[in-house]
Structure formats: C-alpha cells, structure tokens
Design an enzyme around this catalytic site. Structure first.
Site, short mmCIF file in Angstrom:
data_model
loop_
_atom_site.label_atom_id
_atom_site.label_comp_id
_atom_site.label_asym_id
_atom_site.label_seq_id
_atom_site.Cartn_x
_atom_site.Cartn_y
_atom_site.Cartn_z
N CYS B 41 43.53 48.64 32.49
CA CYS B 41 44.18 47.56 33.23
C CYS B 41 43.22 46.42 33.56
CB CYS B 41 44.79 48.08 34.52
SG CYS B 41 45.98 49.39 34.25
N ASP B 43 40.52 46.51 35.58
CA ASP B 43 39.85 46.55 36.89
C ASP B 43 39.43 47.97 37.24
OD1 ASP B 43 40.06 43.88 38.08
OD2 ASP B 43 42.22 44.21 37.90
N CYS B 66 37.69 40.87 37.16
CA CYS B 66 37.62 39.42 37.14
C CYS B 66 37.02 38.88 38.43
CB CYS B 66 39.02 38.85 36.94
SG CYS B 66 40.12 39.31 38.28
N CYS B 110 44.52 42.28 41.81
CA CYS B 110 43.07 42.51 41.64
C CYS B 110 42.41 42.87 42.95
CB CYS B 110 42.38 41.26 41.09
SG CYS B 110 43.14 40.59 39.62
#
Lengths: 396, 199
Positions: B41, B43, B66, B110
């Site tokens: 995914c 993360d 990210c 996130c």
C-alpha cells in the site's frame, strides 16, 4: 555543488522553443477567423494552411490527412469513441464494432476511454507487456486470429518508461486481420523519425506541448479513405472532422515546433542519449540497490525511469524539489490514488519498485552540468530517505 | 517554488527536518515496539518507545512512505514525549492532523498509521512487562457476512476516498450478495466520514 534549478520533466511538458515563442508573438496580431471570407479571415487561413503543410510533411502525411484538435487526449478520445458511435447521422461507421485491442500501458486517456467502451457493449482486450514494456506478440496474434477486431490502439513510446514499440510490425499484423490501427505517438513524434506512409497506420496522435510547442493543441492523422466520426460535432472546420473555430495561435505554434524539430531532432536526440548514459552510470556507481525500468535499447533517448528500493517516490520527488530538481514519480501517493503506476505494475515489478520509481526526462535545455548536479544530489536524498525507512535492508 | 506547496508549512518542516528518527546503529533502549502497514500500500511505520512511570519518556521511529507519512510520524513523536501511556493510547489521526495544520484529503490515510503503530508499541510494552490485562486489542466486527467485510475495512475504504455507499461497494464488494448489511454499513460510512474528515 551550488544549488541550481533543473527541469527534468520533459515528458510531462516542455518549455516553448524560442523560435515558437517568436512566431506566436508575431501571429498574435492576426485575430481573424479562418472561416471568414474577408481579408482578416484570409490572412488567418494562410497561416493555418502553412502550419498544416509543416505538420503533415513532418510525419509524411498529405495536408488533408491532418486534423487539428485540442490535445493528444482529444485525438485519442476521438479515435476510440468513434468506434462506439451508433448514429448514422454523424458517423460513417456502421456501429458494428465488436472488439478493440489496446494495452495495459496506455496513457489514461486511452485506458479510461477503452473501459467506457466496455460499458457500451464493446469487447476490449488489454495486451500484456514483458518486463521491458514490450507488447506480448503471441497474445496479440492469438487475439487477432480469433477475428472480430475492429481497431487496435497501441502507443508508440511509453510516457513513463520510454519503451518504444515496433509499430510497423504491429500495424501490419492488425491489417492482416482487417483491423484498423491507431497509435498514440504523443511521446514519439519529434523524438524519433516518423513516416505514417511507411508505418501504414490509419490514425496517429501527436501533441504540441511535448515538442516545445504550445499547450492546448494536438493533431490527429487520419489516413485518406478511412471512415470517420467527429468527437466534437456541428462545424465545417477541419473538413467537418472537428467542429469549433480553429486554435489558430496553437496551430501556428505547432507548425513552428515541428519545423524546429525537423532541424534539431537528430543531433539533439544523440546528445540526450549521451547525457542519459552519463546519468545512468553515475547512479549505478553512487547509489546501491537501484533498478532501471523500461527497455534498454528501444527507449526514448531522453527518458530514464529508475526505482530506488526502500525509498518512496513522492518523498524523493519533494526532497529533490527542495534542491531545485523537478522530476516525476509513478508512486501512488503523488497521484492521489492508492495504486502505483499501472505501467510499472504491468511490467511485473513489485510494489516496492513501483512506489519507489522516479522518471527523469531530459530535453533540449538539459546541460551536462544539470546531469552532474543530479549525480551529486540524488545519492544524498536517497540515503536520507533510506535511513528513515522501515524496509531498506540494513548493514548493506 | 515556496508558494503553493502541496502541504502546510508545519508538514514541510517535519518532512524536511524529521524529529526522533531511529538512526542506523543508534543504541536506543526499546521498551515497546510496534510495526504497522505494508509496502504494497506504500506505507509502513515502526514506533519504538521508552517507558518510565507509565509515561513515554522517549521514542524513535522509522517510516517507509510519502511526505505526509514522514511528517505525521515525526509530529506524533514530538506529541507523545512525556505523555501517559493511557492518554497516548487514545490519540487519533485527527489529533495528529490538528498538529500538522491540515493534509490534503487523499493524504489522510497516510497519517492513520502513526497512531496505530503507537498503540501497537504500547501493547507490546504491556505484554513484555506482565501487564497483559492492560492490553487493548482493537475489536473487529464483521459487518457484511457474505463477503466477510469488517468495520476496519469499511474505515480503510473511507480513508481511501469512499464517500457514498456505491463507492464503498466498489472498494470492498460489501453488500453485493444478500444486501442485508446495507443499513449498518451506511451508518458506519457516515460515522467514519465524520470521524476523519469533519474537523
């Protein structure tokens, strides 16, 4: 090394060629509608015709085979959508399209339009590609030989990984099975020599802003004698193939852009290939655990797609941005979706490689110093991200 | 370049100068550690805590992800120092987001890994120190029996952008067989949208 501003996202868009800028400024005085019969109209018409000559000559077409449109995306939408038009009023197709074939690595404007066609009762096959991004020829031939394919749409050069397909061969196979052939050549035109007569394609898409021309202008090559259905209807412009008053400035800019490409392309692409080789070598020497995506030889000269294990693409992109370097990524996080690049996934790379990919695309203003700067900055940025990373292998 | 940055100044500061990252080879005594998320995914986060008198004395983290994932873990690591374990356990993504100013809507997922990783680290500490009675696992409830979809999966789908029942179905395939779960699923959809997106 001193911080500098380095633009390396030429596959996204390009700056105007100085000659194009000049031509646009001169042409701005002419506001006439090319459809008007008076002096103002005639002046615009002359400029329009001359640009059409240049664009058609550049791809080996005759001038009445080139339709100016608003973008590469519009050209691609035009070709795919006409296959599903059931109207006898606007469409010279018979509505009998049963199947079209495209690939898993197309630009979203083809990909998404093709998916809509499925809902309109058309079978769509998405061809697989191998790890370098080349079409699976066996699958392609098998689908064609089963019959019923009306249209094949395969991009010439991929925007993300730069892989170039053998369009002449793919087109020949389609014709052998009575299918029309379209190629999205937005990333290829102006970078590799193209002759539509030699390729024998029925439709070809190109765009202005990828080759130092203005944004908002594209062109669709339509082979003489091929049936057609306009995407935007209700006007006599472009011989009824695209309604709406012509974007005269855009068209003049595109004409000038191909004129300059004609002069500069060959030496320019050679130079970019050399710069890319230096960059590739620099990365290989200074950054461990990287992987280059795309085809090693059949690849656009200025495109380098590289994955850094243990580092996520958007984080890389934003740290580079702070250092003045502008690149692009196939990571999910940059796009707003949760899935990373469909192109990279189609080539069979793992999620880590797809999330950690960076596209560097070089162009006519890229200098050796820019490449040296990248080789200086990249290792630092990657090391910083990897130090924070949960997944980068330790003690390496 | 400085204007129109996709994130707030606070996010940018944490991203540029992340705090409390566990350095390679750093000798950090770990009392509890939690790892959540997966690379598929995009993360993954690890949180390590030092505990003294039922409070977090210090912490270190690592994140694969990210800019907003990095920034939100860094912000969280600053928030929790000195915090009682029982209070830290109750932190939500909203608390982190308040600290960061805001995040673009599609980036909110996130930031939800940080508090999850923290709770995993706290539970790990309890387990290692014979306080298993304090361990609180997050309860999972199956909502759609036919497709075996849980409330957690519905929450994830909301975080990933589902706002309507149709979008929820597209993502999870819930309610596509017998359809009995439509009402409870719609309620959860509303509840999670409120929880994560209405600040």
């Amino acid at each position: 090394m001193k911080k500098r501003s380095v633009y390396l996202d030429y596959n996204a868009t390009t700056p105007l060629h100085p000659e194009v800028k000049k031509a646009l400024i001169e042409a701005m005085e002419n506001f006439g509608n090319p459809s008007s019969m008076h002096e103002f109209g005639r002046k615009a018409k002359v400029l329009l015709d001359s640009a059409r000559e240049k664009v058609s000559a550049f791809i080996g077409a005759s001038s009445d085979e080139v339709v100016f449109v608003g973008s590469g995306s519009e050209a691609n939408n035009t070709v795919l959508s006409m296959m599903a038009c059931p109207s006898k009023h606007c469409c010279s197709f018979d509505g009998g399209t049963k199947k079209i074939v495209t690939t898993k690595i197309e630009h979203p404007c083809v990909f998404e339009t093709a998916k809509c066609l499925v809902d309109r009762g058309i079978d769509v096959e998405f061809l697989n590609v191998d790890s370098s991004g080349k079409i699976d020829i066996d699958q392609y031939e098998k689908i064609l030989s089963e019959g019923g394919v009306s249209l094949v749409s395969i991009m010439m050069a991929n925007n993300e990984i730069g892989t170039v397909q053998d369009i002449k061969k793919l087109c020949h196979l389609a014709h052998k099975h009575a299918a029309l052939f379209h190629t999205d050549a937005v990333q290829a035109v102006g970078k590799i020599p193209i002759d539509v007569k030699d390729l024998n394609v029925d439709f070809l898409t190109l765009s202005g802003h990828k080759i130092y021309g203005p944004k908002g202008i594209g062109a669709l090559y339509v082979k003489k004698g091929i049936r057609f259905c306009p995407f935007i209807r209700g006007g006599h412009q472009e011989k009824g193939r695209r309604a709406g008053t012509e974007n005269v400035l855009g068209i003049i800019g595109l004409g000038k852009a191909v004129e300059m490409r004609e002069k500069e392309m060959e030496s320019e692409e050679k130079r970019l290939l050399e710069l890319k080789a230096i960059l590739r070598k620099g990365f290989q020497e200074k950054i461990p655990n990287i992987h280059f995506n795309g085809h090693e030889k059949d690849c656009l000269a200025g495109t380098l797609n590289v994955s850094f294990s243990g580092a996520e693409g958007e984080a890389i992109l934003l740290y580079l941005d702070m250092e003045g370097i502008s690149v692009s990524t196939g990571s999910a996080c940059s796009s707003g979706s949760l899935d990373p690049s469909h192109v990279l996934l189609a080539t069979g790379v793992g999620p880590e490689q797809a999330h950690g990919s960076i596209r560097i695309s070089l162009g006519r203003e890229t200098k050796r110093e820019d490449i040296d700067y990248l080789i200086d900055v990249f290792p630092r940025v990657i090391a910083k991200i990897r130090e924070m990373s949960t997944v980068y292998p330790r003690n390496k | 370049m400085e204007s129109n940055w996709v994130y707030t100044e606070e996010v940018k500061q944490h991203f540029m100068h992340p705090k409390n990252v566990l350095k390679d080879g750093e000798n950090f005594k770990v009392d509890g550690e939690g790892m959540v998320g997966n690379i598929k995914c995009g993360d993954q986060m690890m949180m390590a805590i030092q505990v003294e008198n039922d409070a977090i004395k210090d912490c270190r983290w690592k994140t694969y992800g990210c800019a907003s994932a990095i920034a939100s873990t860094s912000a969280l690591s600053e928030m929790i120092k000195g915090m009682k374990l029982k209070d830290a356990f109750l932190l939500t993504p909203k608390d982190i987001m308040k600290k960061l100013g805001s995040l673009p809507e599609h980036k909110i997922h996130c930031s939800v890994l940080g508090d999850k990783a923290l709770r995993a680290a706290i539970n790990d500490y309890y387990e290692k120190n014979d306080m298993t009675d304090k361990v609180r696992k997050e309860e999972v409830k199956v909502i759609c029996q036919c497709m075996n979809i849980t409330d957690h999966e519905i929450e994830d789908a909301v975080l990933e952008g589902a706002r309507t029942y149709y979008e929820l179905q597209e993502r999870t395939k819930l309610g596509t067989v017998c359809g009995q779960c439509e009402e409870p699923a719609k309620k959860l959809l509303e509840q999670y949208t409120k929880k994560h997106f209405k600040l």
